[in-house]
Each structure stands twice: as structure tokens, then as C-alpha cells.
Enzyme design. Sequence first.
Site, PDB file in Angstrom:
ATOM      1  N   GLN B 223       0.858  -1.182   0.000  1.00  0.00           N
ATOM      2  CA  GLN B 223       0.000   0.000   0.000  1.00  0.00           C
ATOM      3  C   GLN B 223       0.894   1.232   0.000  1.00  0.00           C
ATOM      4  O   GLN B 223       1.508   1.572   1.016  1.00  0.00           O
ATOM      5  CB  GLN B 223      -0.922  -0.026   1.220  1.00  0.00           C
ATOM      6  N   GLY B 264     -11.476   2.173   5.681  1.00  0.00           N
ATOM      7  CA  GLY B 264     -10.653   1.397   4.763  1.00  0.00           C
ATOM      8  C   GLY B 264      -9.835   2.275   3.812  1.00  0.00           C
ATOM      9  O   GLY B 264     -10.036   3.490   3.728  1.00  0.00           O
ATOM     10  N   HIS B 265      -8.970   1.636   3.065  1.00  0.00           N
ATOM     11  CA  HIS B 265      -8.082   2.395   2.172  1.00  0.00           C
ATOM     12  C   HIS B 265      -8.857   3.070   1.034  1.00  0.00           C
ATOM     13  O   HIS B 265      -9.870   2.565   0.581  1.00  0.00           O
ATOM     14  CB  HIS B 265      -6.950   1.541   1.622  1.00  0.00           C
ATOM     15  N   ASN B 266      -8.384   4.222   0.672  1.00  0.00           N
ATOM     16  CA  ASN B 266      -8.911   5.008  -0.461  1.00  0.00           C
ATOM     17  C   ASN B 266     -10.248   5.672  -0.166  1.00  0.00           C
ATOM     18  O   ASN B 266     -10.825   6.289  -1.079  1.00  0.00           O
ATOM     19  CB  ASN B 266      -9.074   4.141  -1.723  1.00  0.00           C
ATOM     20  N   SER B 284     -12.470   2.412  -0.449  1.00  0.00           N
ATOM     21  CA  SER B 284     -12.821   3.187  -1.647  1.00  0.00           C
ATOM     22  C   SER B 284     -14.211   3.787  -1.601  1.00  0.00           C
ATOM     23  O   SER B 284     -14.698   4.274  -2.635  1.00  0.00           O
ATOM     24  CB  SER B 284     -12.676   2.330  -2.922  1.00  0.00           C
TER      25      SER B 284
END
Lengths: 364, 364, 364
Positions: B223, B264-266, B284
Site C-alpha cells: 500500500q 478502509g483504504h482510499n 474506496s
Amino acid sequence: MPVLLAPEQAPALHELLAQANTAGLDCQPAVTRTQPDPRIQGLGSLASAGPTEISFLSNTKLHDQLRGCKAAAVIMTPDAYQLLAPGSYAYQVVLCSEPYLMYALLAQWFDQHRVKGLATGIHPTAIVGATAQVAEGVSIGPYCIIEEGVRIGRGTRLGPHCVIGAGSVLGQDCLLHARVTLYHNVAVGDRAILHSGSVFGADGFGFAPDPRKEPGAWAKIAQIGGVLMGDDVEIGANTTIDRGALENTLIGNGVKLDNQIMIGHNCQIGDHTAMAACVGVAGSTVIGRRCTIAGAAMLSGHLVLADDVHVSGGTAITSNISKAGRYTGVYPYAEHIQWQKNAAVLGQLAQLRRRLMAIEKNTQ
Amino acid sequence: MPVLLAPEQAPALHELLAQANTAGLDCQPAVTRTQPDPRIQGLGSLASAGPTEISFLSNTKLHDQLRGCKAAAVIMTPDAYQLLAPGSYAYQVVLCSEPYLMYALLAQWFDQHRVKGLATGIHPTAIVGATAQVAEGVSIGPYCIIEEGVRIGRGTRLGPHCVIGAGSVLGQDCLLHARVTLYHNVAVGDRAILHSGSVFGADGFGFAPDPRKEPGAWAKIAQIGGVLMGDDVEIGANTTIDRGALENTLIGNGVKLDNQIMIGHNCQIGDHTAMAACVGVAGSTVIGRRCTIAGAAMLSGHLVLADDVHVSGGTAITSNISKAGRYTGVYPYAEHIQWQKNAAVLGQLAQLRRRLMAIEKNTQ
Amino acid sequence: MPVLLAPEQAPALHELLAQANTAGLDCQPAVTRTQPDPRIQGLGSLASAGPTEISFLSNTKLHDQLRGCKAAAVIMTPDAYQLLAPGSYAYQVVLCSEPYLMYALLAQWFDQHRVKGLATGIHPTAIVGATAQVAEGVSIGPYCIIEEGVRIGRGTRLGPHCVIGAGSVLGQDCLLHARVTLYHNVAVGDRAILHSGSVFGADGFGFAPDPRKEPGAWAKIAQIGGVLMGDDVEIGANTTIDRGALENTLIGNGVKLDNQIMIGHNCQIGDHTAMAACVGVAGSTVIGRRCTIAGAAMLSGHLVLADDVHVSGGTAITSNISKAGRYTGVYPYAEHIQWQKNAAVLGQLAQLRRRLMAIEKNTQ
């Protein structure tokens, strides 16, 4: 934003492809005649990658984003390449049957430059027990505590503030980020990645009713099992895996757990099973291999799930699952007023069914 | 229990009101003729405030609690004041159109006395990288780790045991409680409040199937994005915000997250959006401005939620929401036996509808 | 796996029984004539215990596992003993009316050998405020921070990296594992067990709308209450208990909380109430005595639950419960396709009921 490598550190495109081929991926340039061999300084999405970066198309739904992509090179499948209009792009095309896997490897390689810059050696403020066995090439960050009898394998790195309890074991080439806590008698295999705030081997939740005290009082059941984890495990931030009551809690090879997951005592998680964030698994549940448990799903205790079971997000699993497949149990959301109307009927379902049956009888 | 200021530290009531007016609130005593101007040593609820404390009525449902209130002064709206029976109270009434906001400010001011007593300066046990840039007036607690390339703005305070990863940035006047962890390349704006055990920039959960190994195996997707947070953000204890895969995870200005939340990521969270504890947002997902997400709600990944969306507690949001409003999807609870009867019918709903349609046809 | 005591440390069976009788359990060998008095080196399950270990039968469903059990001795009820076929076993039988409670006590005693080996005293790297009062016999691990005005009672032990905020209090004989954080003004009773990553006294989630700034902005309500916990409390890893807004958050005697639980500000939890992992309790909710809340249940704020209420796992409690009993509200899971069919009807329930009523009218 991802950091770009300096141009002099950056590999040429043909070097990246050679490395990917060596790693077992089948990839090559779409056009083999002589052409520029740009240095690749980084990795970006189709929308954001600049002219010194490589990008990838792993999802055919994103094919439209290829138009206007400014990357130096784009990885795609031969099928996706067939759909490209000639002259519609300036990047170089890299053909690969597994663009998503190639992206994964490239991201690892670019990140290695950062990882290699990390401090090595045992920081003078780390406190290492006299009987701990620390292999060569191990890095231990500031203010870590390595208690007596711990063994740490070659190449393993611990960030600051990790605590490794008495008699615990870390395999080779593990990476513990800052502030990972292992209680005593926890064993971790090789190449584990453990994120900040994760806790391994806290006491399982076990109490016996204790009528010797007042009604309702509990006696603690000391948890004298441990935790045993396989190789290639990754565990997310603030996730907790409790020690077993009498035996070990078992985490298989290749298990991937996201953040804020709770694994109760005596659980067994099969190889390569992956769980998204906020999942809870109650004690003594056994999960098969290659399962996926989506976010916020909850599994009751003392269950057995077969291999290749896929649980949808937010689903409560309350009984054994003996057959591979996808299982779901989430209440559909709606605008609040609409939900209220329908939810009011939920409590009358059994009665509605009886009324329907009565009508069926009458109208036959 | 809240600590009372010593009488000599305590402001007089008229001083508190002047301070509130300066801060932009419109407030004044209900009775303007000369009367006692008590020193206010603290702040309490209507039921608990004593004769040296100030209290407030922010909820008209609590109007009954005014009877018997022993506070020195009570803040209320002019409307609430109209309902007070003359002679039924001994406290002084402060009129304010926003009693709840005034309470918030008073609580901040009284708490400032405690905050001002905190240690300042860089503790000798803190380890600060040679290339870190620490502005004047920064306080860094014992055993903190400030890695290379970090920048910390003026007036920011770090409690003990914080870890700030390489290249990360903290704005001005932030407050990090004990044991906050930032990975590398995380940027936090001005005036952030970050609570103990929160983790910023751990790896997002990204893996590609890896057929080079055994079936079901996963390859890690490193990441390489970061986390970028706006100003005036508050993040609760043990909350985790993951770094982006390629781009940054984005947290807007004024976002307030309670404890044990997972982002979470993004993800992108719009300005002033607030989430109560135990919420999970999968990767996302993009959330608009001024949304509120109540406790234990769960949002699937890759969704888009409009501005001003309000999600009820325990609700799973599994599709885009393009319209402002309140959304709910929680299964109504009942006594267990009642629930069992109705739940048994749930699995037959589609069949029941068919049977109903058949009858409708027959009885037309 | 549990560690066995060395033979010379291990108690003889008759010594264990004497100790249990002293502790208030009624237990004796099933056969009183002279027979071997083995040294008991450890405690195991029926399936795993070896010839130097003691085991127990606490669940009649496991009676079959007695066949082939290799333990030195097995604890069981007189009823279970009646069902044993003579000659079918080689272990010694210990009769006890409460085998599960006896197991709990035995596990505690065997674990005491490990606990007694832990380091004692105040580690030189611990930072203890000049005005802190630390009783005799207190152990404070490396890198702990004990701020000003803290009081710690006799016999309490702190693992590494604990932070005890200004003015907080720990009773006698508490055990804090590594990396427990108390903010300021948190009071913990005697004999508490607090697990790694737990956070006590972080700010409750309180904000007032602040129209002085832009629309949607929030003003922080400083949380000036504290946390007050009774005796004999155990709190799991990464659990968080927030401080009160104005008053204290209250945790009763004998309360047991598992991992990753969130208790909001101003909550009151009655004596001996136990909660399994991942439960969330929103602010100002009052829970009675002897309640059990199963995993991942969620309680809304400002509720009142009676004594002896039992909430099933995954259930959302959204209104007061005034009657003891078991309450459930979990959506039953199914194979995904089956779930889809039924879930689609959920949104039409109110309409279906209307249609059913219309038919009922027509067919009367």
C-alpha cells in the site's frame, strides 16, 4: 501520495519485466521492435499515473480510463489490448495474463526502497531478556521489550514499542509495525506482517458461575493455552487474537486478517482464509481453508465452517456450514420511513402466515 | 467527577458571559438589575450542579429538572425562561439562544485549566530524528518516537508513547493523547485531537490471488498511498484509518470519528461528517459532507453517499445513496421466543408472496 | 500449549483436593481406599490431557470423551460417575458438584506458577510522578508512565508501557497487562485485570452544532467527567470505556468485558454483567445487574435495561427493556441466492399485509 523513486534509482521498464518474469509471471511488451525503455519511478492508477510511472488495467470496467492515461506504460491482458484503438494511446503496453498480480508485485518492489531505508540493528533502548535468542540480522526498534525465553528468527524487524512476552517465538523475515503486543507463549511463523495495536494471546473470555460469592458472580478461568500461527500471515491494526483456554488458538498459513478483527479463544482458521475488517469470531469456532469473511460479519462460537465458504458483509453465522458457497443474512436498508413501515410487520410474520394458510384453506 | 476550580481561579459569572459574547454567542442575564456575581468554579448537570457551579437546559424535556436545581446559574433559552414560575428558583438565569453550544464552550474553558497544567517541552526520553522539523512551543511526551523527515506545527502536544512515522506531518495546535501511532507519510491538519490507540496509515487490505503458490494463496499488494486529513478533525480511541493503495485516503475538515471506527483504504470522508463508535467503512467508499453515521453502521466498499445522508445505528449500507435523508436497516429485536417464530417465516417470504398472489388471482 | 510444572513443583492430587475444599468446593476422590496419589503437573481437556495431568467433565454431552481419556484424574459430578462403566477407565475420579468451577480454580492455581515468576519492583525506566503514591509491593514495568497525583494500591502489577494519567487510581492486587492506558481521573477498584490496548477515560463523543462556523460544523464538548470502576472487573484487549461528559461513567463490581467492546460516556453497567467481544453500548445507557450481552450486540444510547436481561449476539437493542429475559433480533442467514429472494420481499411487507387484509375482507 506514493513517493517516486529518484531517476537514478528507478529501474528501466525492461528490467521490471525481467524481474516479473523471474518471479513467475508471464509478461512482455506488446510491441517488440526497438522502442524507448523509460525508467519507471513509480506506480499509479490509470487516472493519476504520470509519464514516469507504470499503471495497470485489472478490471475491464475501467477500460474507458485508458483514454487519456498519461503513464509511461500500462499492464493489461492480451484481450484488453485487442480493444485498444491504434493510435489512441502514447504509453507502452505490457501484456500479462495476470495484471492484478503483476501490480501487486510491482507495488512490493517499489515499497522495498522505503523499507530498505529503515533503521536496522537493536536499538539501545530496547530491553532484551538475557535468555532471549535473537538471530542475526534482526532489527529491534526503540523501547521494545523482549522478555525471557523469546526466540526471534533471522531477518525479522520490530518497529518501536513492541512487546514480546516470555517464551514467545517470531519466525524469520517477519515485520512487526510499531506497538504490536504478544503475550507469553505465542508462536508466529515466517514472513508474518503484524500491524500496530494488534494483540496476540490476551486471555480468552472464560468464566465459571461462582455461587461461593454472591449470585451472578463469576470465577475467572485462567487461560493457559497459547496462540500458534503459521507462515505468511498478515494481521491488521488493532486486531486481537486470544490465547486458548487449554489448547492453542490456531491460525493457518497464509491467513490474512484486516483491522479490528476479534478471534476468540480456541478458534482454528484454515490456510489462506481472509477476513475483512470488523469481523468477530467467537470462541472455539473452526473455519476451513480458503474462506472469505466480508466486513463486520459475525460468527457464533463452537461452529464448524467448511472449506471455501464465503460469508457476506454484516452477516451473522449462527450454525454450522458444511457446504462451500456464499452465505448472506443482512437486513436490507431503506429510507427510514419505508423501513419503519416494513419493520412493523416483521413482528407479525408468523401470524400473517397463519392467516394466509387459513385463507388458502377457505378458498380451495 | 469533574474537578472544581479553586475559588481564586474561578471566573465571575459576568466574566464568563463576556467571554461567551466575545466568542460569538448572544447571552445575557435574565435580570439586569444589580445582583450577586458569583464565582463559577465548575459546570454540572441540572441534577448534580452545586452552588458554585453553572448548569444549562438544552433539552425542553428536562424542564422539570429545573425544580430543585442547586446551581449558581442556569443557561436556558428565552422560551424556557417564560415557563419558569417566578419564585420557584434561586439560581441566576442566563438567557442564550444556543444553550447547548454555550455549554460546549464552557466545558472547553473549564477543561483548559487542566490542560494548561500539562507538561511542556520535549521530554528527554523522546527520540526525535535528526531531520525532523519541530516548531517552537511543541510538547513531546516521554518515550515518543519522531522519525526522520517528520514536521510538527507550532503548539502541537503529544502525550507519552506516540509514534510518528517517517515523513508524516502534524499541523498546529494538535493534541495527541498517549499512544497514538502514525505510519509514514500521513498528514494531519491543524487543531486535530487524536485519542489513544488510534492508528493512521496502516496498510489497506489488498491482496491479489497468487496462482504461482498453492490454490487460494494471496500476494500482498503493498500500500503505497498515504492518509491526508484536514483541519479540526477528532478521532476516537482505537480507531484505525488505513493508507491508500496508490492514492491517499482522505478525511475532510471538521470530521469527527468516535472510538473503534475503521476507515478502509482510499475512502474519502466529506467535511463535518460525524460517525459514532464501531462504524466500519470498507475501502474506496466516498461519503459526502455533513453526513452522520450512527453507531455500528457498516458501509460496503466502492460506494458513493451524497451530502447530508444520515445512517441509523446498526444499518448495513450496501449500495450508493444519491439523495439526502435518513436511511435505516436494522432487524427489530423481540423476546427470543417471539423472534424465533417470526424469523422462521423470514426464509419463506418469497414463497408466501407467491401464495398470496395465487389467492389474489383466485379470489378476484 | 499449556506448560507443565516440573515434577518437583507439582502438587499431589490429595493436595489439590484439599486446596479446593479450603476454597469452598465440595470434592473428594470417588474411591477412598488407598490408591496412588499422583503428582499433577498440569490441566488438560479430556482429549488432550496426559498421564501427569488432571481433566474435567463439565458438559454431559462430552461424556463419550471419557472413553480413552489418558489423564491422571478426571473431575466429574456424582451423576456422571454413575454412568461410567466399571473397568472402562484408568484415571482416578474426583467427585465434585461444580466441575466447571473447580476447573476454573485449578487453571488459576497452575497459572500462578507463571505469574509468580514475573518481574517485580519498579523498573528503572518507569517514570513516576513526584506526587504519585505507590504502595508497597507494587510492580511497574519498563517504560510505564505514572503521572502526578496517581495512587496505586498494594500488590498491583503493571506490565510494560502502561500510562496512568494524572490523578487516576488503581486499587489493590490489580493486574495491568502491557500497554494499558488510563487518562486522567479514572478510578479502578481492587483486583482488576486490564488487557493490552484497553483505553479508559478517552473523551466521550460530544459535539454541539456550531453555526458560528460554517453550516454543519461542530463545537467540541469537553468531557469533564471521569470513569469509576468497581472491584473484580476484567476488561479485554483493545476495549474502550469513555469518560463521562459531566458525571462519571460507572462500571459495577465483578463486570467482565471481553475484547474490542465500546462503552460510551455516562453509561452505567450493573454488578456482574458480562459482555462478549465487539459489543457497543452508546452513551448514557444504563444496564442492570447480572445481564449478559452476547458478541457484537449493539445498544442504543439513553436506554435503561433491567437486571438479568440477556441479549443475543448480533442483536440491536433500540428501546428500554424493563423485564428480565432473553432478547434477540438477528437476521437469519441463508445461501446467498435464497437470501436475495426473501430479502426482496422484505421491502414489501407492509404492502403484503394490506393485500392479505383485503383478501380476508373479501373472503369472509
